[in-house]
Design a protein around this motif. Structure first.
Motif, mmCIF file in Angstrom:
data_model
loop_
_atom_site.group_PDB
_atom_site.id
_atom_site.type_symbol
_atom_site.label_atom_id
_atom_site.label_comp_id
_atom_site.label_asym_id
_atom_site.label_seq_id
_atom_site.Cartn_x
_atom_site.Cartn_y
_atom_site.Cartn_z
ATOM 1 N N TYR A 184 30.088 43.134 47.018
ATOM 2 C CA TYR A 184 30.601 41.890 47.621
ATOM 3 C C TYR A 184 29.454 41.082 48.204
ATOM 4 O O TYR A 184 29.377 39.861 48.014
ATOM 5 C CB TYR A 184 31.618 42.211 48.716
ATOM 6 N N LYS A 185 28.541 41.751 48.898
ATOM 7 C CA LYS A 185 27.438 41.048 49.557
ATOM 8 C C LYS A 185 26.347 40.636 48.579
ATOM 9 O O LYS A 185 25.684 39.605 48.770
ATOM 10 C CB LYS A 185 26.845 41.922 50.660
ATOM 11 N N TYR A 186 26.150 41.417 47.510
ATOM 12 C CA TYR A 186 25.047 41.156 46.597
ATOM 13 C C TYR A 186 25.531 40.929 45.162
ATOM 14 O O TYR A 186 25.189 41.680 44.237
ATOM 15 C CB TYR A 186 24.063 42.328 46.632
ATOM 16 N N VAL A 232 30.355 32.367 49.291
ATOM 17 C CA VAL A 232 31.787 32.513 49.031
ATOM 18 C C VAL A 232 31.957 33.300 47.746
ATOM 19 O O VAL A 232 31.448 32.898 46.691
ATOM 20 C CB VAL A 232 32.487 31.147 48.919
ATOM 21 N N TYR A 233 32.662 34.413 47.823
ATOM 22 C CA TYR A 233 32.851 35.219 46.613
ATOM 23 C C TYR A 233 33.715 34.432 45.630
ATOM 24 O O TYR A 233 34.751 33.859 46.005
ATOM 25 C CB TYR A 233 33.500 36.559 46.951
ATOM 26 N N PRO A 234 33.336 34.381 44.349
ATOM 27 C CA PRO A 234 33.981 33.467 43.396
ATOM 28 C C PRO A 234 35.334 33.915 42.852
ATOM 29 O O PRO A 234 35.888 33.234 41.987
ATOM 30 C CB PRO A 234 32.946 33.378 42.269
ATOM 31 N N LEU A 235 35.867 35.069 43.311
ATOM 32 C CA LEU A 235 37.160 35.540 42.821
ATOM 33 C C LEU A 235 38.150 35.656 43.967
ATOM 34 O O LEU A 235 37.764 35.753 45.141
ATOM 35 C CB LEU A 235 37.007 36.912 42.144
ATOM 36 N N HIS A 236 39.434 35.674 43.620
ATOM 37 C CA HIS A 236 40.481 35.867 44.618
ATOM 38 C C HIS A 236 40.317 37.241 45.263
ATOM 39 O O HIS A 236 40.174 38.254 44.578
ATOM 40 C CB HIS A 236 41.855 35.760 43.974
ATOM 41 N N LEU A 237 40.355 37.259 46.594
ATOM 42 C CA LEU A 237 40.172 38.502 47.335
ATOM 43 C C LEU A 237 41.489 39.024 47.889
ATOM 44 O O LEU A 237 42.217 38.303 48.571
ATOM 45 C CB LEU A 237 39.209 38.280 48.510
ATOM 46 N N LEU A 317 35.905 36.179 55.909
ATOM 47 C CA LEU A 317 36.310 36.062 54.509
ATOM 48 C C LEU A 317 36.912 34.701 54.209
ATOM 49 O O LEU A 317 37.600 34.107 55.044
ATOM 50 C CB LEU A 317 37.322 37.150 54.157
ATOM 51 N N ASN A 318 36.671 34.245 53.008
ATOM 52 C CA ASN A 318 37.247 32.983 52.553
ATOM 53 C C ASN A 318 38.494 33.297 51.723
ATOM 54 O O ASN A 318 38.472 33.299 50.500
ATOM 55 C CB ASN A 318 36.226 32.200 51.722
#
Length: 334
Positions: A184-186, A232-237, A317-318
């Motif tokens: 998630y972080k990298y 911002v992570y590019p997938l739905h979390l 989290l976004n």
């Protein structure tokens, strides 16, 4: 290492899902889920089914089987669940609950599988999922999502992602996967899996045998380190939180096994410092004979820690859309 839910305290834990309704100044829809991780016989007890009903759980993630590699047998399925869906057909379980098959794949499967064999591996996995449904009179249309659980590495991501991509092509269904804190972080190092959504695993960041002063199940400070990124992570979390407890037994300072016990630890041990107990009498626990003087590291998740991690996740989290807040794992025996 898996531990269990205590149905008597489930109501408090699941009300945490409401805490995510407001996140980073925007409204986020939530739904509740549970993981069911037993191997072999799969029959929901009445207590477990009642918990799901009362708490209006929408998703039940069921481990169907694991995929592992051995030098003798090659890549093969193991730890298969003997599924039994009679409880849903008989009305014991709400028809509103969606059962999502989960397949755990050990990372060494990909180190021992050639790139040209990935498609065949995907086809075999789908065949076995469908077979497990049909064995119990269910059709393929029963499930609309498949989730994959793999602790992939930078060196295996190409093969794992190729598997996920081909599975999506074959099924047209929602393909999801678990996401540990490090990838998630990298994402620039670990890659972003080609799936529709990911479930962030907010637990087990420390080795329980290495740091005697830390709770390895849920360490809020450790989680915070991985959420420090501004990307911002590019997938739905989606999110999964632990309801774990376990006892690690040491004899002569050597680890001898994990104890799963329904009794109060105070019946056979006394506290000596935070997380640590001394066995006060010889007894048998979880088929392990423990002796007076043995040491036990007892780790569990408490309400305060879950509140803290919920606040942390909300602030960092976004989240968007409808987020599934799940708990690991559903089992009356705790």
């Amino acid at each position: 290492m898996i531990a269990h839910i205590r149905p008597a305290t489930a109501l408090f834990f699941l009300t945490l899902s409401f805490a995510f309704c407001s996140c980073k100044h925007k409204t986020v829809g939530t739904e509740r889920g549970f993981y069911y991780w037993k191997s072999d016989a799969y029959n929901l007890e009445n207590t477990e089914a009642d918990v799901l009903k009362k708490l209006t759980v929408k998703k039940l993630y069921v481990k169907f089987f694991e995929v592992e590699y051995s030098k003798v047998f090659g890549v093969r399925p193991t730890s298969k669940s003997s599924l039994n869906f009679h409880y849903q057909a008989n009305g014991d379980l709400s028809p509103d609950i969606t059962i999502i098959p989960v397949v755990f794949i050990k990372n060494d499967v990909f180190t021992n599988t050639k790139q040209e064999d990935i498609n065949s591996l995907a086809e075999n996995i789908l065949f076995l999922i469908a077979k497990r449904y049909k064995e119990h009179g269910n059709q393929d249309s029963v499930f609309h999502e498949i989730q994959f659980d793999c602790d992939w590495t930078a060196s295996t991501k190409e093969k794992y992602f190729a598997l996920l991509k081909y599975l999506k092509k074959l099924t047209g269904k929602i393909i999801s996967c678990t996401l540990r804190m490090y990838p998630y972080k990298y994402p620039e190092l670990m890659g972003v899996p080609p799936v529709d959504r990911v479930t962030l695993m907010c637990y087990n960041l420390n080795n329980p045998l290495e740091n005697e002063n830390k709770n390895s199940i849920l360490d809020v400070d450790e989680i915070a380190k991985y959420l420090s990124t501004k990307k911002v992570y590019p997938l739905h979390l989606d999110i999964v939180l632990p309801l774990n407890s376990w006892m690690l037994c040491f004899q002569n300072n050597q680890f001898v096994g994990m104890l799963h016990n329904q009794d109060d630890i105070s019946l056979f041990a006394e506290p000596v410092k935070p997380l640590w107990y001394r066995v006060t009498k010889d007894t048998m626990v979880s088929n392990i004979f423990i002796r007076e003087g043995d040491k036990i590291k007892f780790e569990e998740v408490n309400e305060d820690e879950l509140k803290k991690v919920t606040t942390l996740l909300k602030s960092k989290l976004n989240l968007s859309g409808t987020t599934t807040i799940s708990f690991l794992h559903l089992d009356k025996t705790s």
